[in-house]
Enzyme design. Sequence first.
Site, short mmCIF file in Angstrom:
data_model
loop_
_atom_site.label_atom_id
_atom_site.label_comp_id
_atom_site.label_asym_id
_atom_site.label_seq_id
_atom_site.Cartn_x
_atom_site.Cartn_y
_atom_site.Cartn_z
N GLY A 304 -3.27 0.28 5.18
CA GLY A 304 -2.07 1.08 5.24
C GLY A 304 -1.33 0.55 3.88
N GLU A 305 -0.02 0.68 3.61
CA GLU A 305 0.86 0.34 2.67
C GLU A 305 0.41 1.06 1.31
OE1 GLU A 305 -1.26 -3.81 0.86
OE2 GLU A 305 0.15 -4.06 2.42
#
Length: 337
Positions: A304-305
């Site tokens: 993610g991120e």
Amino acid sequence: MMDFRISSLSEVPALAASLPKADEAARKAALARQNSLTKPPGSLGRLEELAVFMAGWRATARPEIALAQAIVFAGNHGICAQGVNPYPQEVTAQMVANYRAGGASINQICAVTGAELDAVELDLDRPTADFTQGPAMTEAETLDAMNRGAAAVRADADVLILGEMGIGNSTIASAVAAALFGGPVAGWVGRGTGSDDAGVKRKIDAIERGLALHGGKDAMGILAALGGREQAAICGATLAARSRGIPVILDGFICTSAAAPLFGAAPALLDHCLVGHVSVEPGHRRLLDAMGKEPILNLGMRLGEGSGAALALGILRAALACHNGMATFGEAGVSDK
């Protein structure tokens, strides 16, 4: 250009007709250039497609990326009360601080691929409601998050990279995807940040209860009922980018699911979006297939991120370097027959 704002969820489907579309003349000119470069036509595969895609959305036959903006939106979720995540919600704020200090994976990848990173936190001290008990957000809360996402997009960006952070948001992503596209909930649920078998069962149970409570809603109603502030912000940023002709690179399962209500409202709303990579979260490939999106990378990631999207920026830059920098057959004095 005036700031882009959304005043009601019901207006979103109609935006597909009013927001800018790809410039067909620029796209055709870029394709003609690709076919005149010193290589067999089509030999660079997806790189050629990406260059032509960028030309259409940037409305120039030879697009360049002067500014790549990456945004990580962060939010907290009431569904964590159902035991769906092994980490406390304090981690969300701690990770935002890590982004701003330069210590996360996304910081390193952005440094390599040349993106400017912003971290935007959305009321971390005020999680959304538990969607097994009622709607996660009111329409007003959803619109507020969407407009904050829209306001975070820089008007001078040439491409926008989107990512997210929020303890519990893999459950949110699975819930939204299941509500939009159907099928057994278990097929949309993965381990997220590291849930064990019991944790996965809790996620499935919570989502099934949420779907039973909020059935029958339209796509943007699903976002409000089951989503989170960072998901709504991703929708707002995606629409704001479209209003300015800025292509978007979506990240993995959670980010793609966040934008999926726009697809559910009107599939054309995501025509300017690429998907940076396919996550190992089991729902992501199903989601991409349902949306007709082909990821740029497949590296077995699930962080993610924005990490996969930021990596894909490097591929996009390489595609444009070839498109703009290669000689044509005529310029190189090479016979094309």
